[in-house]
Motif scaffolding. Structure first.
Motif, short mmCIF file in Angstrom:
data_model
loop_
_atom_site.label_atom_id
_atom_site.label_comp_id
_atom_site.label_asym_id
_atom_site.label_seq_id
_atom_site.Cartn_x
_atom_site.Cartn_y
_atom_site.Cartn_z
N ALA A 30 21.73 71.96 70.67
CA ALA A 30 22.98 71.49 70.09
C ALA A 30 23.27 70.08 70.59
N VAL A 31 23.48 69.17 69.66
CA VAL A 31 23.66 67.76 70.04
C VAL A 31 24.95 67.16 69.51
N GLY A 32 25.75 67.93 68.77
CA GLY A 32 26.98 67.36 68.23
C GLY A 32 27.72 68.35 67.36
N VAL A 33 28.82 67.86 66.79
CA VAL A 33 29.67 68.67 65.92
C VAL A 33 30.08 67.84 64.71
N GLU A 34 29.98 68.45 63.56
CA GLU A 34 30.53 67.86 62.33
C GLU A 34 31.88 68.52 62.07
N TYR A 35 32.90 67.69 61.86
CA TYR A 35 34.24 68.25 61.64
C TYR A 35 34.98 67.45 60.58
N GLU A 36 36.03 68.07 60.07
CA GLU A 36 36.84 67.44 59.02
C GLU A 36 38.21 67.10 59.57
N ARG A 37 38.62 65.87 59.36
CA ARG A 37 39.93 65.44 59.84
C ARG A 37 40.49 64.41 58.87
N ARG A 77 30.39 72.56 61.46
CA ARG A 77 29.13 73.11 61.95
C ARG A 77 28.73 72.38 63.22
N VAL A 78 27.93 73.06 64.02
CA VAL A 78 27.29 72.45 65.18
C VAL A 78 26.00 71.80 64.70
N LEU A 79 25.73 70.60 65.18
CA LEU A 79 24.54 69.86 64.78
C LEU A 79 23.43 70.07 65.81
N PHE A 80 22.21 70.18 65.31
CA PHE A 80 21.07 70.50 66.19
C PHE A 80 19.94 69.49 66.00
N ARG A 109 25.59 66.17 76.87
CA ARG A 109 25.30 67.31 77.74
C ARG A 109 25.42 68.65 76.99
N GLU A 110 26.65 69.00 76.57
CA GLU A 110 26.84 70.33 76.01
C GLU A 110 27.89 70.33 74.91
N VAL A 111 27.73 71.27 73.97
CA VAL A 111 28.76 71.65 73.01
C VAL A 111 29.24 73.04 73.41
N ALA A 138 27.55 57.73 65.61
CA ALA A 138 28.70 58.58 65.93
C ALA A 138 29.15 58.36 67.37
N PRO A 139 30.43 58.53 67.63
CA PRO A 139 30.91 58.42 69.02
C PRO A 139 30.27 59.50 69.89
N GLN A 140 29.95 59.12 71.13
CA GLN A 140 29.26 60.02 72.04
C GLN A 140 30.19 60.47 73.18
N PHE A 141 30.02 61.72 73.57
CA PHE A 141 30.75 62.29 74.70
C PHE A 141 29.75 63.11 75.52
N ASP A 142 30.10 63.33 76.77
CA ASP A 142 29.25 64.23 77.56
C ASP A 142 29.43 65.67 77.09
N TYR A 143 30.70 66.06 76.85
CA TYR A 143 30.99 67.43 76.44
C TYR A 143 31.89 67.41 75.21
N ILE A 144 31.62 68.31 74.29
CA ILE A 144 32.51 68.56 73.16
C ILE A 144 32.95 70.01 73.23
N VAL A 145 34.26 70.22 73.29
CA VAL A 145 34.85 71.56 73.34
C VAL A 145 35.51 71.82 72.00
N VAL A 146 35.11 72.89 71.33
CA VAL A 146 35.65 73.23 70.02
C VAL A 146 36.66 74.36 70.17
N GLY A 147 37.93 74.04 69.96
CA GLY A 147 39.01 75.01 70.10
C GLY A 147 39.85 74.76 71.33
N ALA A 148 41.14 74.45 71.13
CA ALA A 148 42.03 74.16 72.26
C ALA A 148 42.92 75.35 72.55
N GLY A 149 42.29 76.52 72.73
CA GLY A 149 43.04 77.72 73.06
C GLY A 149 42.97 78.03 74.54
N SER A 150 42.99 79.32 74.87
CA SER A 150 43.08 79.73 76.26
C SER A 150 41.88 79.28 77.08
N SER A 151 40.69 79.28 76.51
CA SER A 151 39.53 78.78 77.26
C SER A 151 39.33 77.28 77.07
#
Length: 433
Positions: free
Chosen positions: A231-238, A223-226, A249-251, A4-17
């Motif tokens: 927490a080490v990743g995110v499973e998502y549907e696209r 779901r968040v993967l552990f 680093r962080e989810v 899977a592609p790796q990132f330092d940070y994964i942010v779930v939700g592109a809202g106000s925060s």
């Protein structure tokens, strides 16, 4: 996950925060950031025209359109909860009123054992975030990404509301986000020259070209993967496919008060017994996930005007609507620039209240339900809400499908005293009228 592609940070939700996190984290070129958003780009013109919240509030393409479960204290009615499903999140579909919490709210958090959350600790960040058109002072900043502007014009009904409140002893307040919040006056809006200043336009759009920032829209987190309890990743549907991204680093979950706890529970974080009903293996037994839900119940007093000066009169007339559109297109002024609260007030309605316990939103139009068409008569609205309700609700999973809306139990007016505060607020609204 190794492929899977790796990132330092994964942010779930592109809202106000989420937009703020994506901006700040990607400012360091050494860090790679993936921002996942279940909705699409913020291309709808109704997002950017301020009055457009009347259109986006029920638009299923950009709004989750949640409803509560039948509310026992509201004669089993379901209450509509709009939530943004688009870049900018609810900051792209809300009513644009710019209000901070009261000093005592933040200081109370600090006193409960949360250092760094006091008002004086947070004020520099409030100032850093905004570009206040009135200029910088002790309570406001200039040069920040989020524009904070005045209403484009004052309205005689708003002037009458503020003056009438003053005759009842409610002082005039020109700045609800300044030294004090109590009083009546005009709200300021998150607008920039007649256009919405959303989290997406303020924080995300200026940095979209950063090489270390990836933004994936229409990407629904499943779901968040552990690995163990980490927490080490995110499973998502696209695009109809299940995809995985990993985080060195962080989810960070930025889905708000509903979608973040829903995702936590889908990922095995929550009350183990409740998760077991859906066959979800627990990663951590945290029964507080989804609990302690709080919301401000709004009660609206609708009034008829003796003169045809309300926005009902404007938008029920094709000619006046056309003129309002031209005024906005040419001058960025007029009825299309208003928020879901032009004037307002913070007041104390209960004798024992040491600080404001009710907020007013005063608007120069009226409807049976927001977004469902204005009344045919000349109408305006005084909406009241309790600022610190004691009633507590919770959310539950409706199933293991992340596309299923969570079950929302707001439990409005279930706590002793909440109904009395709302009743006194309605009485005050009628006295002001």
């Amino acid at each position: 996950m190794d492929a899977a592609p790796q990132f330092d940070y994964i942010v779930v939700g592109a809202g106000s925060s989420g937009c703020v996190l994506a901006n700040r984290l990607s400012a360091d070129a050494r860090h790679s950031v993936l921002l996942l958003e279940a909705g699409g780009p913020d291309r709808s013109p109704w997002i950017h025209i301020p009055i457009g919240y009347g259109k986006t509030i029920f638009d299923k393409h950009i709004n989750w359109g949640y409803e509560t479960e039948p509310e026992p204290e509201l004669e089993r009615r379901r209450i509509y909860w709009p939530r943004g499903k688009v870049l900018g999140g609810s900051g792209s579909v809300n009513g644009l009123v710019h209000i901070r919490g009261q000093r005592e709210d933040f200081d109370g958090w600090a006193a409960q054992g949360n250092p760094g959350w006091g008002y004086d600790d947070l004020l520099p960040y409030f100032c850093k975030s905004e570009h206040q058109v009135r200029g910088a002072d002790a309570f406001h900043g200039s040069g920040g990404p989020l524009w904070v502007s005045n209403l484009s014009e004052r309205h005689p009904l708003c002037e009458a509301f503020i003056a009438s409140a003053g005759r009842l002893g409610i002082p005039h307040n020109p700045d609800f986000n300044g030294e004090r919040q109590e009083g009546a006056g005009y709200f300021q809006l998150t607008t920039h020259r007649g256009m919405r200043s959303s989290p997406a336009t303020a924080y995300l759009r200026p940095v979209r070209m950063r090489m270390n920032l990836s933004v994936s829209t229409r990407a629904l987190a499943r779901r968040v993967l552990f690995q163990g309890r980490r927490a080490v990743g995110v499973e998502y549907e696209r695009g109809g496919e299940i995809q995985v991204a990993t985080a060195r680093r962080e989810v960070l979950l930025s889905g708000g008060a509903l979608n973040s706890p829903q995702l936590l529970m889908l990922s095995g974080i929550g009350d183990a017994a409740r998760l077991a009903r859906f066959g979800i293996a627990p990663v951590a037994h945290l029964p507080g996930v989804g609990r302690n839900l709080q919301d401000h119940l709004q009660a609206r007093v609708v009034l008829k005007a003796k003169r045809a000066i309300t926005y009902n009169d404007v938008f029920n007339s094709p000619l006046r609507t056309l003129l309002a559109g031209l005024q906005w297109a040419l001058l960025r002024r007029g009825p299309l620039t208003v928020s879901a609260g032009q004037a307002g007030a913070f007041v104390r309605v209960m004798p024992e209240a040491a600080r404001p316990d009710v907020q007013f939103h005063f608007i120069t139009f009226s409807a049976d339900r927001p977004g469902e068409g204005l009344h045919k008569f000349s109408g305006f609205t005084a909406s009241v809400c309790q600022l610190r309700p004691a009633s507590r609700g919770h959310i539950e999973l409706a199933g293991i499908d992340p596309r299923s809306p969570p079950r929302i139990y707001a439990n409005y007016l279930s706590a002793p005293g909440d109904l009395e505060v709302l009743r006194e607020a309605v009485r005050l609204a009628r006295r002001i009228a």
